[in-house]
Design a protein around this motif. Sequence first.
Motif, PDB file in Angstrom:
ATOM      1  N   CYS B  27      57.887  21.122  34.321  1.00  0.00           N
ATOM      2  CA  CYS B  27      57.987  22.618  34.706  1.00  0.00           C
ATOM      3  C   CYS B  27      58.074  23.390  33.526  1.00  0.00           C
ATOM      4  N   ILE B  30      55.933  29.890  31.542  1.00  0.00           N
ATOM      5  CA  ILE B  30      54.431  30.654  30.987  1.00  0.00           C
ATOM      6  C   ILE B  30      54.533  32.078  30.835  1.00  0.00           C
ATOM      7  N   LEU B  40      55.149  27.091  35.254  1.00  0.00           N
ATOM      8  CA  LEU B  40      54.139  26.295  36.009  1.00  0.00           C
ATOM      9  C   LEU B  40      54.773  24.897  36.384  1.00  0.00           C
ATOM     10  N   VAL B  42      54.285  21.289  37.890  1.00  0.00           N
ATOM     11  CA  VAL B  42      53.513  20.095  38.427  1.00  0.00           C
ATOM     12  C   VAL B  42      54.095  18.986  39.273  1.00  0.00           C
ATOM     13  N   ILE B  49      53.327  27.605  41.155  1.00  0.00           N
ATOM     14  CA  ILE B  49      53.762  28.424  40.222  1.00  0.00           C
ATOM     15  C   ILE B  49      55.420  28.728  40.976  1.00  0.00           C
ATOM     16  N   PHE B 104      49.187  27.390  43.427  1.00  0.00           N
ATOM     17  CA  PHE B 104      48.276  27.907  42.021  1.00  0.00           C
ATOM     18  C   PHE B 104      47.083  28.111  42.397  1.00  0.00           C
ATOM     19  N   LEU B 105      46.715  29.297  41.760  1.00  0.00           N
ATOM     20  CA  LEU B 105      45.333  29.852  42.066  1.00  0.00           C
ATOM     21  C   LEU B 105      44.509  29.364  40.721  1.00  0.00           C
TER      22      LEU B 105
END
Lengths: 320, 320
Positions: B27, B30, B40, B42, B49, B104-105
């Motif tokens: 984590c 960002i 961010l 993961v 996000i 997440f884009l």
Amino acid sequence: MAVYTEPSDDELRDFLAEYAIGDALSCKGIAEGVENSNFLLVTTQGPFILTLYEKRVDPADLPFFLDLMQHLAGKGVGCPLPVNGKDGRALRTLAGRPAAIITFLTGMWPRKITVEHCRALGTALAALHVAGADFPHVRRNSLSLDGWRSLAASCVARADACEAGLAAAITTELAELEQAWPSELPVGVIHADLFPDNVFFQDAKLTGLIDFYFACTDALAYDLVICLNAWCFEPDGAFNATKARALMRAYVAVRPLNQAELAALPVLARGASLRFLLTRLYDWLNRVDGALVRVKDPLEYARKLRFHRQVRDAGEYGLD
Amino acid sequence: MAVYTEPSDDELRDFLAEYAIGDALSCKGIAEGVENSNFLLVTTQGPFILTLYEKRVDPADLPFFLDLMQHLAGKGVGCPLPVNGKDGRALRTLAGRPAAIITFLTGMWPRKITVEHCRALGTALAALHVAGADFPHVRRNSLSLDGWRSLAASCVARADACEAGLAAAITTELAELEQAWPSELPVGVIHADLFPDNVFFQDAKLTGLIDFYFACTDALAYDLVICLNAWCFEPDGAFNATKARALMRAYVAVRPLNQAELAALPVLARGASLRFLLTRLYDWLNRVDGALVRVKDPLEYARKLRFHRQVRDAGEYGLD
């Protein structure tokens, strides 16, 4: 938090074309590492870290840092691994800066330090020192006595603007350390900046160490007291003897300290305090309006220095 | 770049336990979004996000923003989708702040704007307006005339410290816009902040829009001129008519403008310029030493305002 350099679209595309790590899906500047620009790069192969080395890092030192990560990872130390491009090189140029892609280390740095974190850190630091024993390269510690002397020279005239009496305290301490600094201790590769934000954990398990850009060749025990300072004081400034004992004992269980190292710990801890006091004071005195980096408090390390000046022996750090 | 709030380890663990998105692997804060703290995250299921909403966002508006993203994503507009927790709710609390996890884009925002980017943006903006037509919620635009009036009142006394004559220019412009501001244009959901860093591309293809935290109900054509300002001027201040034509024509190919909208474009563009001039001027006049946000140049928008004041009709924007 730091993103100083933003590569352009074309620069990034051309740079990534030099690697065989899949197609880029995302590349976001991350708030980690105050010295360099760091990006979390997600490709079709997974996440990576892209670092652009900024002016505080000497490009001549980069092969040392990257080779060290490769050496340590090869010995099983949890740390990022530099990714070689198709040409076999890890170090190249992006947006006019030296740049490298390193593997993504899972885990998060601990915001609230526990005794268990300190214990795991002690084990990992000793393992790092053992694994580094046969690392063939040498990098002088530019932030040891010589470095402190020149930092002090550029700071003392204005140091009392930070705290009354600070200039005298620095001058006295530096003079005493010049006399007392040990020169016969076991030397090797040290991390030299193992603060909590450089140590990752997952579910209380230490997953690895990052940010080797202060790594150098110096007394191993000096690395240990840098950690003592960074991990074993509470936010209110109090020394936490339980955490210190956990850190120290976990370390010596893997790499025992010899008598000279044990005896030198308080003076090494004073040196480690002066080092961060001076770099923070320099940054504080030279802070720039509008800069994107939070200036850390120099006085936190002035207080740690005062603490270590009254320590008699390693017993107070938990090694009795 | 912005990470204002750092959740503690325990807070983050407890927060994530409310979701069924796998275990957290990482984590990282960002450097995106100047208003909120963004991470961010993961997990074993991939990247997400995590946003902590800071003081500039009214918590009462958050359901509007999150519902809007859900509505738009449901209509095929590329945008992040709020992730519901196990209890079905997307909005909860972390570290004392309202917080949400969104999908997440993939893609990156363009650092160097091309005509193709502008064309793709025009298509995407029109698609957003069409998809929002049946969004049932309404949020007043707090940064329209009323908002400008109060921002101007708090800025004009010191505005000339930024540029000589700026106070008079603002006062004149505001008075003229009070008279000329159109009230009969087609209204709907607008993004209201579609700068390049909020539009993601991958391999020249627009993948989606992010950061809906200024979205509101206002004239659709106003959203278009916000984009005109943000995308169709060069770094040296020059208006790029080719980019404008590409943006405008791509937009009207999906959602044609009526005669009233066409006629209103220059005055809308002046309003869009004044809006960002005033918010940037406010931030510039109230900037804080050591703050972690880079203050954007108010004068960039003073120049855009002067440009639009001499535009006669929509033909100059490429819609002849």
